[in-house]
Motif scaffolding. Sequence first.
Motif, mmCIF file in Angstrom:
data_model
loop_
_atom_site.group_PDB
_atom_site.id
_atom_site.type_symbol
_atom_site.label_atom_id
_atom_site.label_comp_id
_atom_site.label_asym_id
_atom_site.label_seq_id
_atom_site.Cartn_x
_atom_site.Cartn_y
_atom_site.Cartn_z
ATOM 1 N N ARG A 1 0.819 -1.215 0.000
ATOM 2 C CA ARG A 1 0.000 0.000 0.000
ATOM 3 C C ARG A 1 0.849 1.260 0.000
ATOM 4 N NH1 ARG A 1 -2.468 3.061 4.445
ATOM 5 N NH2 ARG A 1 -4.224 4.278 3.637
ATOM 6 N N LYS A 2 0.640 2.093 -1.027
ATOM 7 C CA LYS A 2 1.256 3.406 -1.154
ATOM 8 C C LYS A 2 0.236 4.346 -1.799
ATOM 9 C CE LYS A 2 5.633 2.395 0.014
ATOM 10 N NZ LYS A 2 6.436 3.085 1.060
ATOM 11 N N ILE A 3 0.415 5.636 -1.579
ATOM 12 C CA ILE A 3 -0.367 6.610 -2.329
ATOM 13 C C ILE A 3 0.274 6.738 -3.703
ATOM 14 C CG2 ILE A 3 -1.102 9.023 -2.478
ATOM 15 C CD1 ILE A 3 -1.066 9.116 0.561
ATOM 16 N N ILE A 4 -0.491 6.486 -4.750
ATOM 17 C CA ILE A 4 0.013 6.538 -6.122
ATOM 18 C C ILE A 4 -0.209 7.944 -6.667
ATOM 19 C CG2 ILE A 4 -0.223 5.625 -8.457
ATOM 20 C CD1 ILE A 4 -1.265 3.020 -7.126
ATOM 21 N N VAL A 5 0.879 8.593 -7.088
ATOM 22 C CA VAL A 5 0.809 9.954 -7.614
ATOM 23 C C VAL A 5 1.209 9.933 -9.084
ATOM 24 C CG1 VAL A 5 1.638 12.327 -7.390
ATOM 25 C CG2 VAL A 5 1.375 10.906 -5.349
ATOM 26 N N LEU A 6 0.383 10.542 -9.934
ATOM 27 C CA LEU A 6 0.671 10.639 -11.362
ATOM 28 C C LEU A 6 0.803 12.112 -11.742
ATOM 29 C CD1 LEU A 6 0.974 9.207 -14.107
ATOM 30 C CD2 LEU A 6 -1.498 9.484 -14.420
ATOM 31 N N TYR A 7 2.008 12.490 -12.151
ATOM 32 C CA TYR A 7 2.278 13.856 -12.599
ATOM 33 C C TYR A 7 2.227 13.926 -14.118
ATOM 34 C CZ TYR A 7 4.336 14.702 -7.945
ATOM 35 O OH TYR A 7 4.556 14.836 -6.610
ATOM 36 N N GLY A 8 2.008 15.133 -14.623
ATOM 37 C CA GLY A 8 2.050 15.347 -16.067
ATOM 38 C C GLY A 8 1.315 16.615 -16.438
ATOM 39 N N PRO A 9 1.594 17.161 -17.619
ATOM 40 C CA PRO A 9 0.906 18.377 -18.052
ATOM 41 C C PRO A 9 -0.554 18.118 -18.384
ATOM 42 C CG PRO A 9 2.271 17.524 -19.827
ATOM 43 C CD PRO A 9 2.574 16.696 -18.614
ATOM 44 N N ARG A 10 -1.316 19.172 -18.514
ATOM 45 C CA ARG A 10 -2.703 19.059 -18.944
ATOM 46 C C ARG A 10 -2.767 18.450 -20.342
ATOM 47 N NH1 ARG A 10 -6.969 21.518 -16.465
ATOM 48 N NH2 ARG A 10 -6.532 22.931 -14.728
ATOM 49 N N GLN A 11 -3.888 17.783 -20.607
ATOM 50 C CA GLN A 11 -4.191 17.246 -21.938
ATOM 51 C C GLN A 11 -3.306 16.067 -22.344
ATOM 52 O OE1 GLN A 11 -6.835 18.572 -23.974
ATOM 53 N NE2 GLN A 11 -7.296 19.507 -22.008
ATOM 54 N N VAL A 12 -2.555 15.535 -21.397
ATOM 55 C CA VAL A 12 -1.659 14.444 -21.771
ATOM 56 C C VAL A 12 -2.300 13.076 -21.547
ATOM 57 C CG1 VAL A 12 -0.438 13.960 -19.595
ATOM 58 C CG2 VAL A 12 0.827 13.961 -21.746
ATOM 59 N N GLY A 13 -3.489 13.058 -20.898
ATOM 60 C CA GLY A 13 -4.236 11.811 -20.747
ATOM 61 C C GLY A 13 -4.183 11.186 -19.375
ATOM 62 N N LYS A 14 -3.906 11.972 -18.333
ATOM 63 C CA LYS A 14 -3.791 11.411 -16.976
ATOM 64 C C LYS A 14 -5.120 10.834 -16.494
ATOM 65 C CE LYS A 14 -2.429 15.206 -15.041
ATOM 66 N NZ LYS A 14 -2.622 16.018 -16.248
ATOM 67 N N THR A 15 -6.198 11.595 -16.654
ATOM 68 C CA THR A 15 -7.512 11.134 -16.184
ATOM 69 C C THR A 15 -7.942 9.885 -16.937
ATOM 70 O OG1 THR A 15 -8.097 13.433 -15.723
ATOM 71 C CG2 THR A 15 -9.889 11.835 -15.748
ATOM 72 N N THR A 16 -7.754 9.886 -18.248
ATOM 73 C CA THR A 16 -8.106 8.722 -19.065
ATOM 74 C C THR A 16 -7.323 7.494 -18.627
ATOM 75 O OG1 THR A 16 -8.562 10.171 -20.953
ATOM 76 C CG2 THR A 16 -8.197 7.846 -21.430
ATOM 77 N N LEU A 17 -6.026 7.685 -18.350
ATOM 78 C CA LEU A 17 -5.189 6.564 -17.934
ATOM 79 C C LEU A 17 -5.668 5.985 -16.606
ATOM 80 C CD1 LEU A 17 -2.700 4.732 -17.967
ATOM 81 C CD2 LEU A 17 -1.358 6.643 -17.075
ATOM 82 N N ILE A 18 -5.899 6.838 -15.618
ATOM 83 C CA ILE A 18 -6.309 6.330 -14.302
ATOM 84 C C ILE A 18 -7.687 5.679 -14.378
ATOM 85 C CG2 ILE A 18 -6.824 6.940 -11.914
ATOM 86 C CD1 ILE A 18 -3.832 6.921 -12.681
ATOM 87 N N ASN A 19 -8.592 6.252 -15.163
ATOM 88 C CA ASN A 19 -9.911 5.618 -15.328
ATOM 89 C C ASN A 19 -9.770 4.231 -15.925
ATOM 90 O OD1 ASN A 19 -11.666 7.553 -14.234
ATOM 91 N ND2 ASN A 19 -11.690 8.735 -16.126
ATOM 92 N N SER A 20 -8.814 4.051 -16.832
ATOM 93 C CA SER A 20 -8.567 2.731 -17.400
ATOM 94 C C SER A 20 -7.973 1.795 -16.352
ATOM 95 C CB SER A 20 -7.617 2.850 -18.595
ATOM 96 O OG SER A 20 -7.327 1.581 -19.147
ATOM 97 N N VAL A 21 -7.065 2.319 -15.531
ATOM 98 C CA VAL A 21 -6.431 1.521 -14.477
ATOM 99 C C VAL A 21 -7.467 0.979 -13.495
ATOM 100 C CG1 VAL A 21 -4.931 1.658 -12.440
ATOM 101 C CG2 VAL A 21 -4.158 2.602 -14.614
ATOM 102 N N ILE A 22 -8.403 1.827 -13.111
ATOM 103 C CA ILE A 22 -9.358 1.442 -12.061
ATOM 104 C C ILE A 22 -10.651 0.850 -12.618
ATOM 105 C CG2 ILE A 22 -8.435 3.188 -10.501
ATOM 106 C CD1 ILE A 22 -10.795 4.942 -11.060
ATOM 107 N N SER A 23 -10.729 0.689 -13.945
ATOM 108 C CA SER A 23 -11.978 0.191 -14.546
ATOM 109 C C SER A 23 -12.311 -1.229 -14.107
ATOM 110 C CB SER A 23 -11.884 0.255 -16.074
ATOM 111 O OG SER A 23 -10.822 -0.565 -16.553
ATOM 112 N N ASP A 24 -11.280 -2.022 -13.824
ATOM 113 C CA ASP A 24 -11.540 -3.394 -13.372
ATOM 114 C C ASP A 24 -11.162 -3.585 -11.901
ATOM 115 O OD1 ASP A 24 -8.838 -3.133 -13.718
ATOM 116 O OD2 ASP A 24 -8.585 -4.881 -15.025
ATOM 117 N N PHE A 25 -11.078 -2.470 -11.160
ATOM 118 C CA PHE A 25 -10.775 -2.550 -9.731
ATOM 119 C C PHE A 25 -11.955 -3.168 -8.982
ATOM 120 C CE2 PHE A 25 -11.023 -0.668 -5.446
ATOM 121 C CZ PHE A 25 -9.799 -1.096 -4.927
ATOM 122 N N ARG A 26 -11.670 -4.151 -8.159
ATOM 123 C CA ARG A 26 -12.726 -4.820 -7.394
ATOM 124 C C ARG A 26 -12.920 -4.100 -6.073
ATOM 125 N NH1 ARG A 26 -11.651 -11.337 -8.282
ATOM 126 N NH2 ARG A 26 -11.849 -11.308 -10.581
#
Length: 384
Positions: free
Chosen positions: A18-43
């Motif tokens: 267990r760690k807090i996962i931090v994702l950095y990056g500029p706007r419009q680079v797809g951070k929200t889309t990526l995390i939504n994909s990561v957690i789409s199959d989270f149980r």
Amino acid sequence: MIKRTIEENIKQQLQGKRKIIVLYGPRQVGKTTLINSVISDFRGKVLKINADEQLYNDVLSSRDFSKLKGLTEGYDLLFIDEAQRVTDIGINLKILYDNLPELKIIVTGSSSLDLANRVNEPLTGRIITNNLYPISILEWQNFTGLNNFEINRQLEELILYGMYPEIFSWQNFNQKRKYLEDLCNSYLYKDILSLANIKYPEKLNQLLKLLAYQTGQLVSLQELATTLQIHRDALTNYINLLEKSFVIFRLSGLNRNLRKEVVKMDKIYFYDTGVRNTLINDFNSLQFRNDKGQLWENFILSERMKVNAYNETFVNSYFWRTYSGAELDLVEEKDGRITGYEFKWGSKNSKAPVSWTENYKASSFSCINTENFMQWLKQDEKII
């Protein structure tokens, strides 16, 4: 959706210790889309929060555990998007992490500047950080299924308009230019200005244009400060700000022989060549441009940086230049081994400078051109 190389990394982080996962990056680079994909199959039950919404912002900045618990109770995963908007975000995340051991947390930030300063110190030992960049050419190839020859046919367009995800959704070149102009105006300036106390904001725009014209060249901070008529300390602050905001990155000179090697000046490149071309308002075909060598150098360095970052390759990167004029565009030092690279547009080839082979006898050398660059980038490619 273009699958991002680090998606599997983040999924493994979510399943691991267990760690807090931090994702950095500029706007419009797809951070929200990526995390939504990561957690789409989270149980488990997921709470998604956009920190731009004041309702959530007030609770997340409260330092009040009862309020924080009330917000997150019943959820297994908390996802905070644009977390740099939250006052004292690091302290509040620490309260959640320390008091709710079953709660998994992911946060994203559009700029490492503010988020890093607010997160790193309070959360020492509690976080895993990741950076997301514009689409890599390897990600684009995996998405399209194009072979190296077909990718090479697209290369000029990729260099001219860059690799931001949305750029690929526009077929018309004028639409691509309009998107890049909007992107530059919204994130290069407004986000940066809102995150730092910049005394002369117009100087930031002037500095970016100067850096765009000097891509791949040795940059004199004193000369830039004189041209812009600002103090050198202010200029250094601006450049640091642009680095932390994922606009530019620097290469320093390899320092092994102070008497012969140029080490006091850096070279500065842009994370995205489309942004660079927008700043100087030049999208002419490469065959009509005097700076195609600079553009190619910037493009391939950015792609190499993405590969090294996503593969978690621990490598020190430099340029190499002597006062007599011998130079290499990139030097990588990995596990004690040194490799020099020269970048050439087209099918041109070159040999290592004599002074390089004489002084670095145990090193290796390669010339990277448009015919072999994909093989070079793929050497350590992470399969996605």
